[in-house]
Motif scaffolding. Structure first.
Motif, PDB file in Angstrom:
ATOM      1  N   ARG A   1      43.421  43.708  43.152  1.00 57.12           N
ATOM      2  CA  ARG A   1      43.738  42.276  43.159  1.00 57.12           C
ATOM      3  C   ARG A   1      42.982  41.510  44.252  1.00 57.12           C
TER       4      ARG A   1
ATOM      5  N   ALA B   1      36.013  38.742  47.665  1.00 53.81           N
ATOM      6  CA  ALA B   1      36.241  39.159  49.044  1.00 53.81           C
ATOM      7  C   ALA B   1      34.920  39.581  49.663  1.00 53.81           C
TER       8      ALA B   1
ATOM      9  N   TRP C   1      45.483  46.646  52.001  1.00 49.92           N
ATOM     10  CA  TRP C   1      44.524  45.975  51.125  1.00 49.92           C
ATOM     11  C   TRP C   1      44.673  46.476  49.693  1.00 49.92           C
TER      12      TRP C   1
ATOM     13  N   ARG D   1      46.801  31.559  50.898  1.00 48.80           N
ATOM     14  CA  ARG D   1      45.373  31.821  51.001  1.00 48.80           C
ATOM     15  C   ARG D   1      45.061  32.577  52.285  1.00 48.80           C
TER      16      ARG D   1
ATOM     17  N   HIS E   1      52.693  33.924  48.085  1.00 49.95           N
ATOM     18  CA  HIS E   1      51.258  34.176  48.192  1.00 49.95           C
ATOM     19  C   HIS E   1      50.606  32.993  48.901  1.00 49.95           C
TER      20      HIS E   1
ATOM     21  N   ALA F   1      47.154  35.321  40.658  1.00 51.22           N
ATOM     22  CA  ALA F   1      47.926  35.642  41.865  1.00 51.22           C
ATOM     23  C   ALA F   1      49.252  34.913  41.800  1.00 51.22           C
TER      24      ALA F   1
ATOM     25  N   ASN G   1      38.035  40.723  53.862  1.00 50.71           N
ATOM     26  CA  ASN G   1      38.803  39.486  54.080  1.00 50.71           C
ATOM     27  C   ASN G   1      39.822  39.633  55.208  1.00 50.71           C
TER      28      ASN G   1
ATOM     29  N   ASP H   1      45.117  36.139  50.561  1.00 54.52           N
ATOM     30  CA  ASP H   1      43.701  36.389  50.253  1.00 54.52           C
ATOM     31  C   ASP H   1      42.955  36.823  51.513  1.00 54.52           C
TER      32      ASP H   1
ATOM     33  N   GLU I   1      49.652  31.231  43.118  1.00 52.83           N
ATOM     34  CA  GLU I   1      48.347  31.053  43.759  1.00 52.83           C
ATOM     35  C   GLU I   1      48.032  29.606  44.052  1.00 52.83           C
TER      36      GLU I   1
ATOM     37  N   TRP J   1      43.593  41.230  47.536  1.00 53.98           N
ATOM     38  CA  TRP J   1      44.393  40.522  48.499  1.00 53.98           C
ATOM     39  C   TRP J   1      45.136  41.512  49.378  1.00 53.98           C
TER      40      TRP J   1
ATOM     41  N   ARG K   1      38.127  35.141  42.288  1.00 56.75           N
ATOM     42  CA  ARG K   1      38.789  36.053  43.223  1.00 56.75           C
ATOM     43  C   ARG K   1      37.728  36.952  43.819  1.00 56.75           C
TER      44      ARG K   1
ATOM     45  N   THR L   1      51.788  38.103  50.110  1.00 55.14           N
ATOM     46  CA  THR L   1      50.399  38.499  49.902  1.00 55.14           C
ATOM     47  C   THR L   1      49.499  37.369  50.381  1.00 55.14           C
TER      48      THR L   1
END
Length: 504
Positions: free
Chosen positions: A115, A420, A111, A8, A6, A495, A378, A130, A498, A117, A418, A128
C-alpha cells in the motif's frame, strides 16, 4: 485519534523539529497531518529538562526560528522556561493545536510495501501515513549507567532530564554524577542549598565564561519597533559562528587561543593548584562540547563541594564510591547524557525488508543528507546522523532539513499517484563516505577525547563537519537520482479516508 485514521504526514515529536515541520507543512498547503507527542504538552527537550539552572548555551536570537523571531527575549542566553514559552507561542501563532495528538507515544511503525504507507501504533490508537517525519531529537532519552548496587540505593535517584521537583534538596548530601552541559548548570544552582555535594567527574570539561546579561526594555522595544534590528542581530550572531567553523573542522590548532581563555577562566576562580590540575582536561578544546558558565568554578571551590576525579563505580547502601573515594549521600543525580547514537526510536521503526532501523544501523547511523535511510521509504528524520553542531544553533540545521522535506513532498506530488521514495544504498554510501572523509581532520576526531559524538565503534555519526551554510546548500533540493521511485499496484490505490483533511 480516529480509528483507522489516514494522514498524508505523521510528525513524531513536538520539540523544535516537530513544530518546525508542522509550520512548514501548513505553509506548503499540507493540512492532512498530525503531530504525535508522547507527553501532554509541546516542548521536547525544553519541556523535559526543567532542572535548576537549565538554560541554552546558544544566544537567544539565534536559537529561534527565522520565521518566528522573538523581540522579547529577556536575556542574551535564555532559560528553559522562556524557551518553552516561546514554543507554546509558536504553536498558537501558527494554528498547530488541531494537529497535535498528545499522550500518543509511538510504539511501532511498520512500512506496508503493497500500500506504500506507514502503519503506526501509538499509545492512543493506530493510524496510517504516507510520509513519516521523525523529530524525536537526539537529546530525548536519558542515559543512566549500570552502576553495581544502584538498584539497592535507599535514597532518591533521578536523571537531570527527569528532575524530581517534589524532592527537597535543602540540607541533603547529594552526589552529582557527570560534568557535562547539564551538570555545570545544576551544580551552581544546588550548591548553596545542600549540606554536601560530591561531584563525580569522569572527564573534566573545558569551560568558558558565559557572557549572559539581561536584555533591557529599551532594547526589546527597539526590536519590536524595528524588526530588521532583530534580523540584523541574528545575522551577526550567525556570521561569527560560521567564521569559527574552520577551527573545528580544518585547523584544530587554531583553537589554542580559546584554550588559553578557558585556562584563565579556571585560574580566576580556582586558586588551589591540586584542584586546578584535577579540573584541567588533557584533550584539545572543542573535542568535547565546550561549556559556558561563569558560576561553575566558583561553586565547586566552596567548602561543601568535593570533586572526585573518576566516574561513579559502585554503590553500597548509602555509600557511593569511585577510585578509592567514598561518600555517604541521600540523593544521586545523574547528569550522564542521552542515547544519541543508539536512539530508542530506531528500535520501533520497521522498514521495507522487515528489519528495524536499529538493526540497519548496527554498524553506525547513516542517512542520505542526514534525512533518509535506505530501506525506509517516505521516512525522514530531523536532526539525523551527522547533522549536529559543535558551535552554533541547531535551529539553522532544522530549517535546512525542512527545506528538504518541503521539496521531498513536492517531488511526490509531481510523480503523482501512490508513490514513495526510497534512498538508494549507493547514494547513502557516497554521502556518508564524503562526510566521514571530512570528519578525519576535525577536532572531534583528532582532539584526543572520547565524547558522545562518537558511537560504540568510535565513529563520529553525530556532527556535521562544515558550516550551516554548506548544509543548507546540500539540502536545498531533493535529487531524484539518489532515490528509487516505488509505485503501488493499481488494485491497492485506495487509502482509508485518503481525502480527509485534519482540521486546519
Amino acid at each position: 485519534m480516529a480509528e483507522h485514521e489516514h494522514v498524508r504526514v505523521a510528525v513524531v515529536g513536538s520539540g523544535f523539529g516537530g513544530l518546525g515541520a508542522a509550520v512548514r507543512l501548513r505553509r506548503e498547503g499540507v493540512t492532512g497531518f498530525v503531530v504525535l507527542e508522547r507527553a501532554g504538552s509541546v516542548g521536547g527537550t525544553w519541556r523535559d529538562n526543567s532542572y535548576p539552572g537549565c538554560a541554552c548555551d546558544v544566544p537567544s536570537h539565534l536559537y529561534s526560528f527565522s520565521f518566528a523571531p522573538n523581540p522579547d527575549w529577556p536575556r542574551s542566553f535564555s532559560g528553559q522556561e522562556h524557551i518553552r514559552a516561546y514554543l507554546e507561542r509558536v504553536t498558537d501563532t501558527f494554528g498547530l493545536r488541531p494537529h497535535l495528538r498528545f499522550d500518543s507515544e509511538v510504539k511501532r511503525m511498520v512500512w506496508d510495501a503493497e500500500r506504500l504507507w506507514w502503519e503506526i501504533e501509538t499509545g492512543s490508537g493506530t493510524l496510517t501515513a504516507d510520509v513519516v517525519v521523525s523529530a524525536t531529537g537526539p537529546l530525548s532519552e536519558p542515559k543512566v549507567p549500570d552502576i553495581p548496587g544502584l538498584d539497592t540505593f535507599p535514597g532518591k535517584v533521578f536523571h537531570s532530564a527527569r528532575w524530581d521537583h517534589d524532592y527537597d534538596l535543602r540540607g541533603k548530601r547529594v552526589a552529582m554524577v557527570g560534568t557535562g552541559a547539564s551538570a555545570i548548570q545544576i551544580v551552581p544552582s544546588i550548591q548553596p542549598l545542600v549540606s554536601r555535594l560530591t561531584l563525580f567527574q569522569r572527564t573534566p570539561p573545558w569551560v568558558l565564561p558565559r557572557l549572559d546579561r539581561a536584555i533591557g526594555g529599551a532594547e526589546r522595544a527597539l526590536h519590536r519597533t524595528l524588526p530588521f534590528t532583530t534580523r540584523l542581530r541574528r545575522g551577526l550572531l550567525w556570521g561569527v559562528r560560521e567564521l569559527q567553523v574552520q577551527a573545528f573542522t580544518r585547523h584544530p590548532g587554531e583553537l589554542g587561543l580559546v584554550e588559553q581563555l578557558a585556562r584563565r577562566n579556571m585560574a580566576r576562580a580556582v586558586k588551589d593548584p591540586a584542584l586546578r590540575a584535577k579540573l584541567t582536561p588533557d584533550y584539545r578544546i572543542g573535542c568535547k562540547r565546550i561549556l559556558l558558565s561563569s558560576t561553575y568554578y566558583p561553586a565547586i571551590v566552596q567548602p561543601n563541594v568535593e570533586v572526585v576525579a573518576g566516574g561513579l563505580s559502585e554503590i553500597r547502601g548509602s555509600t557511593v564510591a569511585a577510585d578509592g573515594t567514598e561518600a555517604e549521600v541521600d540523593a544521586i543525580v545523574f547528569g550522564t547524557g542521552f542515547h544519541v547514537t543508539d536512539m530508542p526510536i530506531a528500535e520501533r521503526v520497521v522498514g521495507a525488508e522487515g528489519r528495524t532501523l536499529a538493526e540497519t544501523w548496527t554498524g553506525g547511523m547513516e542517512a542520505l543528507r542526514g534525512a533518509s535511510a535506505a530501506g525506509f521509504p517516505n521516512w525522514m528524520t530531523l536532526i539525523g546522523p551527522n547533522t549536529g553542531l559543535g558551535n552554533s544553533s541547531m535551529i539553522l540545521m532544522i530549517e535546512s532539513q525542512l527545506n528538504y522535506l518541503a521539496d521531498y513532498l513536492r517531488q511526490l506530488d509531481v510523480l503523482g499517484g501512490r508513490v514513495a521514495l526510497d534512498a538508494r544504498r549507493s547514494a547513502v554510501r557516497v554521502w556518508n563516505h564524503r562526510v566521514q572523509q571530512r570528519m578525519k581532520r576535525t577536532v572531534w576526531n583528532t582532539g584526543g577525547c572520547t565524547s558522545w559524538y562518537l558511537d560504540a565503534n568510535g565513529r563520529n555519526t553525530t556532527v556535521w563537519p562544515g558550516t550551516t551554510g554548506e548544509f543548507r546548500r546540500e539540502t536545498r533540493r531533493v535529487d531524484l537520482s539518489e532515490y528509487a521511485v516505488l509505485r503501488a499496484p493499481a488494485k491497492k490505490t485506495a487509502a482509508p479516508h485518503e481525502n480527509a483533511e485534519v482540521a486546519a
